[in-house]
Write a protein that holds these residues in place. Structure first.
Motif, PDB file in Angstrom:
ATOM      1  N   LYS A 236      49.673 -39.308 -20.436  1.00  0.00           N
ATOM      2  CA  LYS A 236      50.814 -38.485 -20.860  1.00  0.00           C
ATOM      3  C   LYS A 236      51.714 -39.426 -21.636  1.00  0.00           C
ATOM      4  CE  LYS A 236      53.027 -34.617 -20.917  1.00  0.00           C
ATOM      5  NZ  LYS A 236      52.432 -33.440 -21.632  1.00  0.00           N
ATOM      6  N   ALA A 238      54.043 -41.722 -23.884  1.00  0.00           N
ATOM      7  CA  ALA A 238      55.364 -41.546 -24.476  1.00  0.00           C
ATOM      8  C   ALA A 238      55.516 -42.411 -25.720  1.00  0.00           C
ATOM      9  CB  ALA A 238      56.433 -41.928 -23.456  1.00  0.00           C
ATOM     10  N   GLU A 270      52.391 -37.506 -26.341  1.00  0.00           N
ATOM     11  CA  GLU A 270      52.719 -36.186 -25.788  1.00  0.00           C
ATOM     12  C   GLU A 270      54.223 -36.003 -25.613  1.00  0.00           C
ATOM     13  OE1 GLU A 270      50.370 -34.189 -23.061  1.00  0.00           O
ATOM     14  OE2 GLU A 270      48.532 -34.715 -24.129  1.00  0.00           O
ATOM     15  N   ARG A 271      54.918 -37.135 -25.375  1.00  0.00           N
ATOM     16  CA  ARG A 271      56.368 -37.057 -25.136  1.00  0.00           C
ATOM     17  C   ARG A 271      57.070 -38.053 -26.053  1.00  0.00           C
ATOM     18  NH1 ARG A 271      57.139 -39.311 -19.563  1.00  0.00           N
ATOM     19  NH2 ARG A 271      55.332 -40.595 -20.046  1.00  0.00           N
ATOM     20  N   TYR A 273      60.924 -39.957 -26.615  1.00  0.00           N
ATOM     21  CA  TYR A 273      62.288 -40.196 -26.136  1.00  0.00           C
ATOM     22  C   TYR A 273      63.041 -40.944 -27.221  1.00  0.00           C
ATOM     23  CZ  TYR A 273      60.356 -38.685 -21.710  1.00  0.00           C
ATOM     24  OH  TYR A 273      59.751 -37.932 -20.736  1.00  0.00           O
ATOM     25  N   HIS A 318      51.790 -24.611 -20.689  1.00  0.00           N
ATOM     26  CA  HIS A 318      52.801 -25.651 -20.881  1.00  0.00           C
ATOM     27  C   HIS A 318      53.893 -25.186 -21.847  1.00  0.00           C
ATOM     28  CE1 HIS A 318      50.277 -29.349 -19.423  1.00  0.00           C
ATOM     29  NE2 HIS A 318      50.277 -28.354 -18.566  1.00  0.00           N
ATOM     30  N   GLU A 352      62.790 -32.175 -17.595  1.00  0.00           N
ATOM     31  CA  GLU A 352      61.794 -33.223 -17.329  1.00  0.00           C
ATOM     32  C   GLU A 352      60.768 -32.845 -16.269  1.00  0.00           C
ATOM     33  OE1 GLU A 352      61.078 -36.573 -18.466  1.00  0.00           O
ATOM     34  OE2 GLU A 352      62.133 -35.799 -20.216  1.00  0.00           O
ATOM     35  N   VAL A 357      56.050 -31.772 -19.699  1.00  0.00           N
ATOM     36  CA  VAL A 357      56.477 -33.178 -19.685  1.00  0.00           C
ATOM     37  C   VAL A 357      55.680 -33.995 -18.666  1.00  0.00           C
ATOM     38  CG1 VAL A 357      58.453 -34.743 -19.342  1.00  0.00           C
ATOM     39  CG2 VAL A 357      58.803 -32.501 -20.391  1.00  0.00           C
ATOM     40  N   ARG A 358      55.163 -33.334 -17.649  1.00  0.00           N
ATOM     41  CA  ARG A 358      54.564 -34.077 -16.539  1.00  0.00           C
ATOM     42  C   ARG A 358      53.036 -34.109 -16.566  1.00  0.00           C
ATOM     43  NH1 ARG A 358      58.323 -35.837 -13.960  1.00  0.00           N
ATOM     44  NH2 ARG A 358      56.891 -36.868 -12.543  1.00  0.00           N
ATOM     45  N   LEU A 366      54.331 -31.620 -28.936  1.00  0.00           N
ATOM     46  CA  LEU A 366      55.181 -32.763 -28.596  1.00  0.00           C
ATOM     47  C   LEU A 366      56.406 -32.239 -27.865  1.00  0.00           C
ATOM     48  CD1 LEU A 366      55.517 -34.731 -31.982  1.00  0.00           C
ATOM     49  CD2 LEU A 366      54.292 -35.520 -29.943  1.00  0.00           C
ATOM     50  N   THR A 367      56.876 -32.984 -26.867  1.00  0.00           N
ATOM     51  CA  THR A 367      58.224 -32.719 -26.371  1.00  0.00           C
ATOM     52  C   THR A 367      59.091 -33.859 -26.884  1.00  0.00           C
ATOM     53  OG1 THR A 367      57.932 -33.977 -24.312  1.00  0.00           O
ATOM     54  CG2 THR A 367      57.316 -31.643 -24.258  1.00  0.00           C
ATOM     55  N   THR A 384      55.864 -40.451 -15.012  1.00  0.00           N
ATOM     56  CA  THR A 384      54.719 -39.593 -14.668  1.00  0.00           C
ATOM     57  C   THR A 384      53.716 -40.386 -13.825  1.00  0.00           C
ATOM     58  OG1 THR A 384      53.266 -40.163 -16.508  1.00  0.00           O
ATOM     59  CG2 THR A 384      54.929 -38.459 -16.929  1.00  0.00           C
TER      60      THR A 384
END
Ligand code: NAD
Length: 487
Positions: A236, A238, A270-271, A273, A318, A352, A357-358, A366-367, A384
Motif C-alpha cells: 500500500k 505511499a 496508492e497513497r 501525502y 474502495h 485514514e 487508504v488501508r 490514488l488517495t 498500514t
C-alpha cells in the motif's frame, strides 16, 4: 486431465486452455527437476552464465512475440510489456554475471584461537526451487526468482498464475531451446491447488509472489515439510511530497506510479501525502495529468483492463466506501468503472481508516492527503500493515525521509526506480512479506551457506581435546582478560 480456460480480460474471449496439473504431476515434475539439478549444479558458474546469456539473447530477439502473449493474457499495452521484458533482461544479465562473485568460495578470518586453520565460505545451490507467480508482471516478477535461482545453480519448477500460463510456458520453452539436455526450468499449470501441490512436492525452497492471504496458505503448506519460503506479497505504498519538492516531477510520478499497468503493481503508488504548503498546487498538477490517462484496449490507451474480474469489485468498494465517508473524487469516481475497465480516479479528503487508504486497491486510483509536516507524512505512511516500497520527493531531506519509512525499498525523486537496478534487493517487511529477490541477497536466497574450516598445522595451544592441560586452561583465562577484559 481437467483443464482451465484463460480469457482476454478486455473482451472476455477464451484465448487458451491449459491442463490442471494434479499433485502426482507436480511431484513428477519435481523428480525430473532433481535429475536436472544434478546436471545444472555440476556446471561451473561460467558455463551456467554462458547458457543464461544465450537465453537472454533468445528472449531479446523474440521480445515482440512474448509481449504479444502478455498483452493477450493480461491486457497490458504492448509498450509496457516490452519495458517489462527489458528490465527483466537486465536482471538476467546481472544474475548470470555476478553469481560467481557473490556465491563463490571466499576466505574469511579465523580468529585468534583458530589461527592454525584456513576458513572459507561459499554458497551452494539448494537443489529444486519452486516458484509460484502472479499475473500482474508475469515476466518480471517470477523471473526475479527464476533468474537468480538458476544463476545460483538450482533447477526450477514454476507455477505461473492461472491468468498468465502461456507467458510462463513461453519462458520455459525458450529456456529449453538453449538448455535442451535436461528440464532445468519446467512449468506446471493450474489453479491454487497446483500451487499448493508444488509446496508439498519435495522442493527445497518455495518462492511465492502474490497476495498476503495466499502467502499464509503457502507458508502453512511449506511448514509441513520445513520447506523454507520467500514471500513477496502486496503493498500500500505511499508517495511523500515535501515542501521543496519539484511538483511537476512529483505529480508525474504519482500519476504514473499509481496508474501504470492500471494500478496493478505491487509497488504502485496508492497513497500520497503532501505538505500543506504545496498541497493545492500539487493536486491541480495531478488532476491535469490523470485526466490525460485513459483505460482501453485500443492502441491509444495508456492503460489496459483490470485483469482479474474479482478485483473490479474491490476497486469499486474502495472508491464508493471513501465517497460515502465524505471523500471527493477530483478525477474519476463512481462512474469510472465500466466492465473490466477502470478510468483513473483521484480521491481527496479520504478518512485514514477507509479501505481506500488501508487495503491494497490494485486499481488506477490514488488517495491524496494534506499533512502539516513531513513527520506526520512519515507516520501516516507507516500506518498500514504493509511495508513494500515507498517514494519520496524532497530536495533537501529525501534520503532521511526514505530511511524513516518502514519499507523494504524506497525511491527518492523518482518512482519505482529501485526495481530496475539489479544490484538492489527487492522485498518487503510485515504483511508485504520477507526474503529478498534481486541483487546479492536475491542470489543468496536460493543457496545455503557452506562453512569449511581446514586445519593447516597443529595448534600451539590444543583446545578442542580432552587432553587439555591446566596450563593451557590458565592461558585461555589470561587471553580472555587481555583481549576482552579491558572493554
Ligand atoms: P494470488 O495470491 O491470488 O495468486 C498468486 C499465485 O498463487 C497464483 O499463481 C495462484 O494460482 C497461486 N495460489 C493460489 N492459491 C494457492 C494456494 N493455496 N497454494 C499455493 N499457491 C496458490 O495473487 P495474484 O492475484 O496473482 O497477484 C496479485 C498480488 O500479488 C497482489 O497482492 C500484489 O501486490 C502481489 N504482488 C507482489 C509482488 C512483490 O514482489 N511483492 C509482485 C507482484 C505482485
Amino acid at each position: 486431465m481437467s483443464t482451465f480456460e484463460v480469457h482476454d480480460p478486455a473482451t472476455g474471449e477464451v484465448v487458451g486452455t491449459y491442463p490442471i496439473h494434479e499433485a502426482a504431476d507436480v511431484e513428477a515434475a519435481v523428480r525430473r527437476a532433481r535429475g536436472a539439478a544434478a546436471f545444472w549444479s555440476a556446471l561451473s558458474f561460467e558455463e551456467r552464465a554462458a547458457r543464461l546469456d544465450r537465453w537472454r539473447g533468445v528472449i531479446a530477439r523474440r521480445a515482440a512475440q512474448l509481449a504479444g502473449v502478455m498483452h493477450v493474457e493480461m491486457g497490458k499495452p504492448h509498450a509496457d510489456a516490452t519495458l517489462e521484458i527489458a528490465l527483466t533482461l537486465e536482471h538476467l544479465a546481472w544474475a548470470a554475471k555476478n553469481a560467481k562473485k557473490v556465491l563463490g568460495p571466499r576466505s574469511v578470518p579465523t580468529g585468534l584461537f583458530m589461527a592454525n586453520h584456513a576458513a572459507t565460505v561459499e554458497y551452494l545451490p539448494l537443489g529444486v526451487v519452486g516458484v509460484i507467480g502472479p499475473w500482474n508482471y508475469p515476466v518480471f516478477t517470477p523471473m526475479g526468482s527464476i533468474a537468480y535461482a538458476l544463476a545460483a545453480g538450482n533447477a526450477v519448477v514454476f507455477k505461473p498464475s492461472e491468468y498468465t500460463p502461456a507467458t510462463g510456458a513461453w519462458l520455459a520453452d525458450s529456456f529449453a531451446q538453449v538448455v535442451p539436455e535436461h528440464p532445468v526450468l519446467q512449468v506446471v499449470t493450474g489453479l491454487g491447488g497446483t500451487g499448493a501441490a508444488l509446496c508439498r512436492a519435495g522442493v527445497d525452497k518455495l518462492a511465492f509472489t502474490g497476495s498476503p492471504g495466499t502467502g499464509r496458505k503457502v507458508m502453512a503448506a511449506c511448514a509441513e515439510n520445513l520447506v523454507p519460503v520467500i514471500i513477496e506479497a502486496g503493498g500500500k505504498d505511499a508517495l511523500l511530497v515535501d515542501l521543496d519538492a519539484d511538483l511537476d516531477e512529483a505529480a508525474e510520478a504519482a500519476v504514473w506510479g499509481g496508474m501504470a499497468n492500471a494500478g496493478q503493481t505491487c509497488i504502485g503508488v496508492e497513497r500520497v501525502y503532501v505538505h500543506e504548503r504545496v498541497y493545492d498546487a500539487f493536486v491541480s498538477k495531478v488532476i491535469d495529468r490523470a485526466k490525460r490517462v485513459r483505460a482501453g484496449s485500443d492502441a491509444g490507451a495508456q492503460i489496459g483492463p483490470i485483469a482479474m474480474p474479482s478485483q473490479v469489485d474491490i476497486i469499486r468498494r474502495h472508491i464508493e466506501g471513501a465517497l460515502e465517508r465524505g471523500a471527493k473524487a477530483v478525477v474519476g469516481g463512481k462512474d469510472a468503472i465500466s466492465g473490466s475497465f477502470v478510468q483513473p480516479t483521484v480521491l481527496v479528503d479520504v478518512p485514514e481508516d477507509c479501505a481506500a487508504v488501508r487495503e491494497e486497491t490494485f486499481g488506477p486510483t490514488l488517495t491524496v492527503a494534506k499533512v502539516r509536516d513531513m513527520d506526520e507524512a512519515v507516520n501516516l505512511a507507516n500506518g498500514t500493515r504493509y511495508g513494500l516500497g515507498a517514494t519520496v520527493f524532497s530536495k533537501r531531506r529525501g534520503l532521511d525521509l526514505a530511511r524513516r519509512i518502514r519499507s523494504g525499498m524506497a525511491a527518492v525523486n523518482a518512482v519505482i526506480s529501485y526495481a530496475g537496478m539489479p544490484a538492489l534487493p527487492f522485498g518487503g517487511v510485515a504483511e508485504s512479506g520477507f526474503g529478498r529477490i534481486h541483487g546479492p541477497d536475491g542470489l543468496r536466497e536460493f543457496t545455503y551457506a557452506k562453512a569449511i574450516a581446514r586445519q593447516r598445522f597443529k595448534p600451539p595451544l590444543a583446545l578442542l581435546t580432552f587432553a587439555r592441560t591446566a596450563k593451557s586452561d590458565a592461558l585461555v583465562a589470561k587471553i580472555i582478560a587481555l583481549t576482552h577484559g579491558g572493554k
